[in-house]
Design a protein around this motif. Structure first.
Motif, PDB file in Angstrom:
ATOM      1  N   GLN A  27      28.171  31.605   0.424  1.00 19.04           N
ATOM      2  CA  GLN A  27      28.001  32.865   1.257  1.00 19.04           C
ATOM      3  C   GLN A  27      26.442  33.361   0.967  1.00 19.04           C
ATOM      4  O   GLN A  27      25.975  34.268   1.290  1.00 19.04           O
ATOM      5  N   GLY A  28      25.724  32.734   0.087  1.00 17.16           N
ATOM      6  CA  GLY A  28      24.406  32.891  -0.392  1.00 17.16           C
ATOM      7  C   GLY A  28      23.382  32.669   0.463  1.00 17.16           C
ATOM      8  O   GLY A  28      23.768  31.963   1.730  1.00 17.16           O
ATOM      9  N   LEU A  29      22.204  33.228   0.456  1.00 18.24           N
ATOM     10  CA  LEU A  29      20.984  33.158   1.072  1.00 18.24           C
ATOM     11  C   LEU A  29      20.488  31.611   1.019  1.00 18.24           C
ATOM     12  O   LEU A  29      20.560  31.231  -0.063  1.00 18.24           O
ATOM     13  N   ASP A  30      19.902  31.088   2.142  1.00 21.33           N
ATOM     14  CA  ASP A  30      19.317  29.962   1.892  1.00 21.33           C
ATOM     15  C   ASP A  30      17.645  30.195   1.531  1.00 21.33           C
ATOM     16  O   ASP A  30      17.352  31.237   1.176  1.00 21.33           O
ATOM     17  N   SER A  31      16.820  29.091   1.288  1.00 15.22           N
ATOM     18  CA  SER A  31      15.624  29.185   0.836  1.00 15.22           C
ATOM     19  C   SER A  31      14.832  30.115   1.731  1.00 15.22           C
ATOM     20  O   SER A  31      14.082  31.129   1.294  1.00 15.22           O
TER      21      SER A  31
END
Length: 500
Positions: A27-31
């Protein structure tokens, strides 16, 4: 106009870094999301609008290749239309410092007014999503190795020398021997440096691991600190399974003053110097030092008319212990003083090529609070790329932009003869360097010797890790293997092994 003209004096006015670690990694952000978040923090820190950016430079990333090239998407995400908008050609650890130096050159040439440099990696997110897709298999380590490995393995890769974690031990073992250290002394030095890294990280809100580690913690090999590649264990290598973004904003001193930025928040950019080793690790003159590293460090000191005594703090790139150990000897930085302002790539976090953006952020924050000058040394590739620069809370009198930071020719003049590489040699030889590779279970799985023939040629040989006596000789520290005699023997099918 000269560097006394404030329109041409580059300064950093805004910095920002973010950590993203939701309980569910996928569920984390992408780059891209991390870059946007970091730039927003930097813009708020500077008190500027990102829509005003006229130069945007991006550190290449590996965790989300599916995003493609990011200059246009990132510019659109922050509402900017920069005239200069580009992404580095490859993810090398020196990139943030090179991009800073390029921005300083454009400021010094009067070409731009407001530049942003940013990068991010989201390998934690990528690994979480891959693990879910692969029903629990963690592919974060493989992702890094895939970037480093060609489809058709070359000679080095056939001997296990594929990723940075495989290659840097060659420098570690060679430098230990050259410096006359025992294995215990060399490991103690690494542990002392890394323990201080952990203490800096523990006090840094931007660091990934904020728990101090003692030298004994660093040296104790167990299931939590398994061996990776001799003599390195997990707590001595870069921690790339992070979600981190960092960026900073550069302008001219005159523009900073027009915007009403207080003097105690303005950090001056000094001059930089870069040089690199040959890309092919087997085409280098030596493994017990690096003339390109020495050139970049010494030339940076000379360009800024400074000595090590002028620096209150430093950041010496720390993907693996041999790098800051070589750099601190060239610079003259004591092992008793922290060699980082961020926390090092193990504890601060190792977001592939963007670590030094975090170092810039932390250096700026440090110099705003205390001290006059800081030294930044960046390293990338396989101990390949080197770029140094100076930052200061006070003007750097000797600095003048634009400058040519490429000192490759000077490095080449200092380089020793490169041994001829032979791939089918069998016969007597001596060990130039070596390492042993370990599996996730902590058991040795392979090893390689870089050997020199009686004629001075260089060749590689496999280590038979089932040979207990051989393994002990290479790893127990009772004797120094580097420089000892042995033989390369043919094993059949174009394979060659090492025999004591």
């Amino acid at each position: 106009m000269t560097m006394t003209d404030p329109e041409l004096i580059p300064v950093i006015i805004g910095v920002g870094q973010v950590n993203d670690r939701p309980a569910d990694p996928d569920q984390g952000l992408d780059s891209l999301g991390l870059m946007v978040a970091a730039l927003k923090v930097a813009a708020e820190d500077a008190g500027v609008s990102l829509t005003e950016i006229d130069s945007l430079a991006i550190v290449d990333q590996i965790s989300f290749h599916s995003l493609g090239k990011l200059p246009e998407p990132l510019a659109a995400a922050i509402g900017a239309t920069p005239a200069i908008n580009y992404q580095s050609a490859a993810p090398h650890g020196d990139t943030p410092i090179r991009l800073l130096n390029e921005a300083a050159n454009r400021i010094g040439a009067g070409e731009i007014k407001l530049a942003a440099i940013v990068g991010a990696e989201a390998l934690r997110t990528a690994a979480g999503r891959a693990a879910k897709a692969a029903k629990g298999e963690d592919k974060s380590y493989n992702a890094i190795r895939q970037v480093a490995t060609r489809r058709e393995p070359n000679y080095s890769q056939l001997h296990g020398l594929s990723a940075p974690v495989d290659v840097y031990p060659l420098y570690e073992n060679a430098t230990r021997a050259a410096w006359g250290q025992t294995l215990t002394e060399a490991q103690d030095e690494s542990a002392a440096i890394w323990s201080r890294f952990s203490e800096v990280a523990a006090a840094n809100d931007g660091a990934w691991i904020r728990k101090p580690a003692t030298p004994a913690d660093i040296l104790t090999v167990d299931e939590r600190n398994r061996p990776i590649a001799f003599p390195y264990s997990k707590l001595m290598v870069a921690n790339s399974s992070v979600n981190q973004g960092a960026g900073f904003i550069v302008t001219s001193l005159a523009e900073a003053r027009r915007r009403g930025i207080a003097d105690d928040r303005i950090i001056y950019v000094g001059m930089g110097a870069a040089a690199k080793e040959p890309a092919n690790i087997l085409h280098r003159d030596r493994y017990d030092g690096s003339v390109s590293m020495e050139t970049s460090i010494n030339r940076t000191l000379a360009l800024n008319s400074m000595t090590v005594e002028d620096f209150d703090c430093v950041e010496l790139y720390s993907c693996f212990p041999c790098v800051p150990k070589m750099a601190r000897r060239t610079l003259g930085w004591s092992v008793d003083k922290p060699a980082t302002v961020f926390g090092g790539l193990t504890f601060g976090g190792g977001p592939i090529a963007n670590y030094m953006s975090h170092a810039v952020v932390s250096m700026v924050e440090k110099l705003r609070k205390e001290g006059r000058y800081g030294f930044l040394f960046a390293n990338g590739g396989f101990a390949t790329d080197n770029h140094c620069i100076v930052l200061g809370s006070e003007p750097i009198a000797a600095a003048s932009f634009p400058q040519d930071f490429d000192y490759q020719a000077e490095a080449e003049e200092k380089r020793g003869p490169v041994p001829e590489l032979v791939k089918d040699y069998a016969g007597p030889a001596t060990i130039e360097s070596y390492t042993v590779f370990y599996g996730r279970d902590g058991a040795p799985k392979a090893g390689v010797v870089v050997a020199r023939t009686p004629d001075g040629q260089r060749t590689l040989a496999h280590v038979d890790v089932s040979d207990a006596a051989m393994l002990a000789f290479l790893t127990d520290g009772k004797a120094e293997p580097v420089g000892t005699a042995g033989a390369v023997v043919a094993l059949g099918e174009d394979r060659f092994g090492w025999r004591a």
